[in-house]
Design a protein around this motif. Structure first.
Motif, PDB file in Angstrom:
ATOM      1  N   LEU A 109       0.829  -1.205   0.000  1.00  0.00           N
ATOM      2  CA  LEU A 109       0.000   0.000   0.000  1.00  0.00           C
ATOM      3  C   LEU A 109       0.862   1.253   0.000  1.00  0.00           C
ATOM      4  N   ARG A 110       1.927   1.247   0.792  1.00  0.00           N
ATOM      5  CA  ARG A 110       2.823   2.411   0.817  1.00  0.00           C
ATOM      6  C   ARG A 110       3.449   2.645  -0.551  1.00  0.00           C
ATOM      7  N   ASN A 111       3.836   1.574  -1.228  1.00  0.00           N
ATOM      8  CA  ASN A 111       4.491   1.734  -2.530  1.00  0.00           C
ATOM      9  C   ASN A 111       3.505   2.052  -3.649  1.00  0.00           C
ATOM     10  N   TYR A 112       2.284   1.528  -3.566  1.00  0.00           N
ATOM     11  CA  TYR A 112       1.254   1.958  -4.510  1.00  0.00           C
ATOM     12  C   TYR A 112       1.024   3.467  -4.378  1.00  0.00           C
ATOM     13  N   GLN A 113       0.910   3.943  -3.135  1.00  0.00           N
ATOM     14  CA  GLN A 113       0.674   5.363  -2.921  1.00  0.00           C
ATOM     15  C   GLN A 113       1.870   6.188  -3.371  1.00  0.00           C
ATOM     16  N   GLN A 114       3.068   5.671  -3.112  1.00  0.00           N
ATOM     17  CA  GLN A 114       4.274   6.370  -3.562  1.00  0.00           C
ATOM     18  C   GLN A 114       4.277   6.491  -5.079  1.00  0.00           C
ATOM     19  N   ALA A 115       3.879   5.435  -5.765  1.00  0.00           N
ATOM     20  CA  ALA A 115       3.821   5.473  -7.227  1.00  0.00           C
ATOM     21  C   ALA A 115       2.833   6.529  -7.703  1.00  0.00           C
ATOM     22  N   LEU A 116       1.656   6.586  -7.066  1.00  0.00           N
ATOM     23  CA  LEU A 116       0.658   7.589  -7.457  1.00  0.00           C
ATOM     24  C   LEU A 116       1.172   8.999  -7.194  1.00  0.00           C
TER      25      LEU A 116
END
Length: 215
Positions: A109-116
């Motif tokens: 979840l942290r990395n999905y958000q970082q990507a966005l």
């Protein structure tokens, strides 16, 4: 320079994404890539390691012990890619997908958000649009599985807004609409999904259920 990143479940779509300026780092001892040639070599190895396991995971197929091992090795290599090119959002997407398949959801979840957060804003580059849509769909699917339907609905709607002709997106959105009491919208989405893919299992199941309740 551009980064090739597989999207669309790493099967059908090969996306070319702008390779952002990188600043090598040695955080947490992750940095081992020394130049762009090595970066691309690692990228090729990562694709070989994670592609099939992620396809299986997204299809509901149980991962083998070897596939879990491959994902873990891929995760380590992707972290090296992130360390070498921290301004490039592509590796964060790959890292999030890998961690999701491994059940490491907090990190994913942290990395999905970082990507966005890092993705180019208002980009018309097709590969960027598709990749961002896939990130939103993955997040929406996660929230749907957790019965957090409002979050799921917003994210999947945004994915469809960017990529309107994806049967998987449409049938998932239909399932969400059905859960939040919007059967008419669900029916429209099911019809669109089945037109694109008559074998979409979610759409076929919803089609039967919606007909049963008169929609």
């Amino acid at each position: 320079m551009k980064l090739w990143l597989p999207v669309g479940l790493f099967v059908a779509v090969a996306a070319w994404m702008v390779f952002a300026a990188h600043s090598p780092s040695d955080k947490q001892g992750l940095y081992t890539i020394q130049n762009d040639v090595q970066f691309n070599e690692v990228l090729g190895k990562v694709r070989d390691l994670i592609q099939q396991p992620i396809v299986n995971f997204d299809s509901g197929v149980k991962l083998t012990d070897q596939q879990v091992k491959d994902l873990k090795e891929g995760e380590t290599l992707i972290k090296q890619m992130v360390a070498y090119a921290p301004a490039n959002f592509g590796p964060y997407v790959m890292l999030a997908k890998t961690q999701r398949a491994l059940g490491e959801m907090d990190q994913a979840l942290r990395n999905y958000q970082q990507a966005l957060d890092m993705a180019p804003k208002d980009s018309n580059e097709p590969s960027v649009v598709i990749t961002i849509a896939e990130v939103k769909f993955d997040l929406g699917s996660y929230y749907y599985e957790r019965s957090e339907y409002d979050k799921a609905d917003k994210l999947v709607d945004e994915a469809i807004g960017a990529v309107p002709d994806n049967a998987k997106y449409l049938s998932t959105s239909a399932a969400i609409k059905s859960q939040i009491g919007k059967p008419n919208e669900a029916r429209t989405l099911v019809d669109r999904a089945l037109k694109l893919n008559p074998n979409d299992a979610t759409a076929k199941s919803l089609d039967v259920e919606l007909k049963r309740i008169g929609h």
